[in-house]
Motif scaffolding. Sequence first.
Motif, PDB file in Angstrom:
ATOM      1  N   GLU A  42       0.853  -1.199   0.000  1.00 20.89           N
ATOM      2  CA  GLU A  42       0.000   0.000   0.000  1.00 20.89           C
ATOM      3  C   GLU A  42       0.887   1.247   0.000  1.00 20.89           C
ATOM      4  N   TYR A  43       0.541   2.175  -0.841  1.00 17.96           N
ATOM      5  CA  TYR A  43       1.247   3.462  -0.866  1.00 17.96           C
ATOM      6  C   TYR A  43       0.193   4.556  -0.874  1.00 17.96           C
ATOM      7  N   HIS A  44       0.671   5.769  -0.671  1.00 12.86           N
ATOM      8  CA  HIS A  44      -0.243   6.913  -0.710  1.00 12.86           C
ATOM      9  C   HIS A  44       0.070   7.765  -1.934  1.00 12.86           C
ATOM     10  N   ARG A  45      -0.918   8.478  -2.365  1.00 12.07           N
ATOM     11  CA  ARG A  45      -0.746   9.362  -3.519  1.00 12.07           C
ATOM     12  C   ARG A  45       0.448  10.302  -3.271  1.00 12.07           C
ATOM     13  N   GLU A  46       1.238  10.533  -4.271  1.00 15.72           N
ATOM     14  CA  GLU A  46       2.445  11.374  -4.233  1.00 15.72           C
ATOM     15  C   GLU A  46       3.671  10.657  -3.662  1.00 15.72           C
ATOM     16  N   GLU A  77       3.137   6.367 -12.292  1.00 18.47           N
ATOM     17  CA  GLU A  77       3.983   7.070 -13.257  1.00 18.47           C
ATOM     18  C   GLU A  77       5.422   6.630 -13.008  1.00 18.47           C
ATOM     19  N   VAL A  78       6.137   6.235 -14.061  1.00 17.56           N
ATOM     20  CA  VAL A  78       7.539   5.852 -13.883  1.00 17.56           C
ATOM     21  C   VAL A  78       8.383   7.121 -13.853  1.00 17.56           C
ATOM     22  N   ARG A  79       9.181   7.245 -12.792  1.00 16.65           N
ATOM     23  CA  ARG A  79      10.078   8.390 -12.672  1.00 16.65           C
ATOM     24  C   ARG A  79      11.450   8.086 -13.248  1.00 16.65           C
ATOM     25  N   GLY A 122      16.779  -4.942 -12.085  1.00 18.16           N
ATOM     26  CA  GLY A 122      16.723  -3.482 -12.100  1.00 18.16           C
ATOM     27  C   GLY A 122      15.623  -2.987 -11.167  1.00 18.16           C
ATOM     28  N   LYS A 123      15.666  -1.685 -10.918  1.00 16.20           N
ATOM     29  CA  LYS A 123      14.663  -1.094 -10.013  1.00 16.20           C
ATOM     30  C   LYS A 123      13.859  -0.053 -10.782  1.00 16.20           C
ATOM     31  N   ILE A 124      12.540  -0.168 -10.676  1.00 24.25           N
ATOM     32  CA  ILE A 124      11.674   0.832 -11.301  1.00 24.25           C
ATOM     33  C   ILE A 124      11.259   1.813 -10.215  1.00 24.25           C
ATOM     34  N   ILE A 125      11.425   3.089 -10.511  1.00 22.67           N
ATOM     35  CA  ILE A 125      11.023   4.106  -9.534  1.00 22.67           C
ATOM     36  C   ILE A 125       9.681   4.663  -9.987  1.00 22.67           C
ATOM     37  N   PHE A 126       8.681   4.390  -9.175  1.00 18.51           N
ATOM     38  CA  PHE A 126       7.321   4.816  -9.487  1.00 18.51           C
ATOM     39  C   PHE A 126       6.912   5.994  -8.616  1.00 18.51           C
ATOM     40  N   LYS A 127       6.005   6.787  -9.164  1.00 20.30           N
ATOM     41  CA  LYS A 127       5.307   7.786  -8.349  1.00 20.30           C
ATOM     42  C   LYS A 127       3.821   7.443  -8.396  1.00 20.30           C
ATOM     43  N   ALA A 128       3.188   7.424  -7.207  1.00 14.53           N
ATOM     44  CA  ALA A 128       1.752   7.159  -7.154  1.00 14.53           C
ATOM     45  C   ALA A 128       1.029   8.459  -7.471  1.00 14.53           C
ATOM     46  N   LYS A 129       0.336   8.494  -8.613  1.00 16.20           N
ATOM     47  CA  LYS A 129      -0.250   9.792  -8.999  1.00 16.20           C
ATOM     48  C   LYS A 129      -1.749   9.874  -8.762  1.00 16.20           C
ATOM     49  N   LYS A 130      -2.387   8.722  -8.527  1.00 16.09           N
ATOM     50  CA  LYS A 130      -3.838   8.742  -8.343  1.00 16.09           C
ATOM     51  C   LYS A 130      -4.247   7.566  -7.462  1.00 16.09           C
ATOM     52  N   GLU A 131      -5.314   7.735  -6.705  1.00 12.82           N
ATOM     53  CA  GLU A 131      -5.816   6.618  -5.886  1.00 12.82           C
ATOM     54  C   GLU A 131      -6.341   5.512  -6.798  1.00 12.82           C
ATOM     55  N   GLY A 132      -6.177   4.285  -6.338  1.00 10.94           N
ATOM     56  CA  GLY A 132      -6.689   3.154  -7.119  1.00 10.94           C
ATOM     57  C   GLY A 132      -5.767   1.962  -7.054  1.00 10.94           C
ATOM     58  N   LYS A 133      -6.050   1.005  -7.921  1.00 10.76           N
ATOM     59  CA  LYS A 133      -5.235  -0.203  -7.950  1.00 10.76           C
ATOM     60  C   LYS A 133      -4.179  -0.068  -9.051  1.00 10.76           C
ATOM     61  N   GLY A 134      -2.939  -0.108  -8.634  1.00  8.59           N
ATOM     62  CA  GLY A 134      -1.840   0.008  -9.596  1.00  8.59           C
ATOM     63  C   GLY A 134      -1.288  -1.369  -9.918  1.00  8.59           C
ATOM     64  N   GLU A 135      -1.585  -1.847 -11.109  1.00  4.17           N
ATOM     65  CA  GLU A 135      -1.111  -3.182 -11.493  1.00  4.17           C
ATOM     66  C   GLU A 135       0.117  -3.072 -12.385  1.00  4.17           C
ATOM     67  N   ILE A 136       1.067  -3.976 -12.160  1.00  4.90           N
ATOM     68  CA  ILE A 136       2.257  -4.060 -13.022  1.00  4.90           C
ATOM     69  C   ILE A 136       2.346  -5.511 -13.464  1.00  4.90           C
ATOM     70  N   LEU A 163      -0.554  -3.088  -6.550  1.00  8.43           N
ATOM     71  CA  LEU A 163      -0.296  -2.096  -5.511  1.00  8.43           C
ATOM     72  C   LEU A 163      -1.567  -1.292  -5.252  1.00  8.43           C
ATOM     73  N   ASN A 164      -1.777  -0.995  -3.994  1.00 10.15           N
ATOM     74  CA  ASN A 164      -2.976  -0.261  -3.616  1.00 10.15           C
ATOM     75  C   ASN A 164      -2.581   1.180  -3.297  1.00 10.15           C
ATOM     76  N   ILE A 165      -3.063   2.095  -4.088  1.00 14.33           N
ATOM     77  CA  ILE A 165      -2.714   3.502  -3.867  1.00 14.33           C
ATOM     78  C   ILE A 165      -3.861   4.182  -3.118  1.00 14.33           C
ATOM     79  N   LEU A 166      -3.532   4.655  -1.911  1.00 17.51           N
ATOM     80  CA  LEU A 166      -4.537   5.290  -1.051  1.00 17.51           C
ATOM     81  C   LEU A 166      -4.474   6.815  -1.201  1.00 17.51           C
ATOM     82  N   ALA A 167      -5.375   7.481  -0.518  1.00 21.24           N
ATOM     83  CA  ALA A 167      -5.422   8.954  -0.584  1.00 21.24           C
ATOM     84  C   ALA A 167      -4.144   9.565  -0.015  1.00 21.24           C
TER      85      ALA A 167
END
Lengths: 299, 339
Positions: A42-46, A77-79, A122-136, A163-167
């Motif tokens: 679980e992650y939070h937006r931003e 979003e991939v950073r 390798g490592k992917i650096i993500f940014k959580a930009k919106k609430e919801g379910k982030g599937e990879i 991944l679960n993106i919360l508020a």
Amino acid sequence: MIKKYFSKNNLSKFVFLFVLIGVSISLGAKAAVLYLEPAEEEYHREDVFIVEVRLDSEEEYINTTKVNLTFSKEVLEVRDFSQGNSILTLWLEEPSFSNQAGTISFIGGIPGGYLGEDGSLGKIIFKAKKEGKGEIQFQEDSQVLLNDGFGTEAELKKQGAALNILAEKLEAPKDEWLGELKRDNTPPEPFEIKIHQDSAIFEGKHFIIFSTTDKQTGIDYYEVKESERDWKKAKSPYLLEDQTLKSIIKVKAVDKAGNEIIAEYVPLKKSFPYWIIILILAGVGIVWWIIQKLRYVKK
Amino acid sequence: MNGNRKTPIFIILLLLILTVVSAAVFITHNVQAQMSGVMATVRIIVCGNGIAEADEECDGTDFKSQTCIGFGYGGGTLSCDNACDFDISSCTTGGAPIGGGSSTRIATKVIFQGKAYPNSSITILKDGEVTTVVMADSNADFRAEITDLTAGIYTFGLWAKDKDGIKSIIYTLTFRVRVSTITTVSGIYLPPTIDIDKTRLQKGEILNIFGQTIPNVEVDVYIFSGEIIEKTQADEIGAWLLLFNTQALEDGPHITKARFQLNDEERSIFSEALSFYIGEGGPDIVFSDADFNDDGRVSLVDFSILLYHWGTDNVRCDLNRNRVVDLPDFSIMLYYWTG
């Protein structure tokens, strides 16, 4: 009680399931696994967080990996992509990503192969930009090849991540990547520039090759400088502009944290051709001797 | 009625048999997997991690319960040196210490120990590039130290060249090197070298399969597609030869590879796999020479050449002859990599 559970129908289902598990275990025993770490979180937006692409070789040496991933582009979003501490040492296709298409891809290899259960690709650096379910998810055309000398494709299981993106939180969003960047004060590994010429590439013109690794955040880019010319972003193999090979060549490797290391190639200066002077002196000596001889004969 | 009762029991028995069979398949699968590549001999010991492992006398403050008194001294302070050996210089006979000890920071280092072939050269690669070359002694034992390392994940590769100039495949190890530690990797057994005198022959002809390994060991030679395992003995310089009668093989392509087994627990990984063809016609043997620039090595230059021709139909780089330079060609090149 037993009768209740083992009614004719249930019994068949139970035994079928039992066998199915046994058979699936037996059939699935040798497949290599491409997986993501974490697989659930679980992650939070931003928030900025790291998802690692890993390989479990399952008792076989694997030397080539082709990875194509898709991700929920509305939520994630991939950073960046970090090659730091990757088991891959040769990158046939450097990691690339598209936030518009929601894709990430790369092809890399390990000379002699990799045997192990948690090799980081390798490592992917993500940014959580919106609430919801982030599937990879790994795409179907992802592949791993055995180190068997025949380029045999290995059986492969693919395990994506959900991944679960919360508020957004009230406190500042976390940034796992920034932490890694701050900790990295080590430059990339020292390396050498090698000059080559081969009729098979660049129409037989001189080119340089270079390669290094960075054990922390990974190599970001290389730059090449030939004598007084400007620094230029470059990839190996690099076709030299100065084909006379008189230029001092510098290659700079820069990691994701901005640490850099420079390798330098200084052309060998040709030593003064003293043999020519000796030859001239010898020639003068011989001519003088002949003249003296002729004079003596005339006398 | 009786028949109806027997039906579920029959189904249960049948399915249980199926389960046992599938479990057997699973076990066989796993045994084959282990045989196919896993080394059972390598031990990795890290000096500097604070844990005194099997071959270490001590590590940091872990003295395995040993004290100065245990060494026969009256008292004092036992310490551990940078090589994870006991330092008794601060032990006392009852009064003053017997010597002045000092501790310095351990250099980050990796030590490799193992067996190759008698008097052979062993090339060690760090992340695919040559870092050092060492020689094995007449017993095939070698030891190499790699220094100047930063902490991180490394892939080390080792390959050797035998008395006839035949190269072994790379033996790779991937592990994390920690700062200020000495990582000792022991029990590395390089696979035998292997060569054959013909790649195309008639059924019943003798195929000479030969190479070099450590002295006086039994070499298992596998012929695949025939699934035949032949045994031969290496001589005192490690040379081995198998005169294989191809009568037992069907017409078509075959593969051979070898390994040695010291005992139930210690064995090498498999050698390079070599192809040969029995009978008339048949496809070309896979072109395995990834040394595109003919400099005797498969290195970054060859990788650059493959990269340049990636996706084309370049004949030189199309190692598996499928008319395109693609992923299997890259994989074959990595198999023959020498750095």
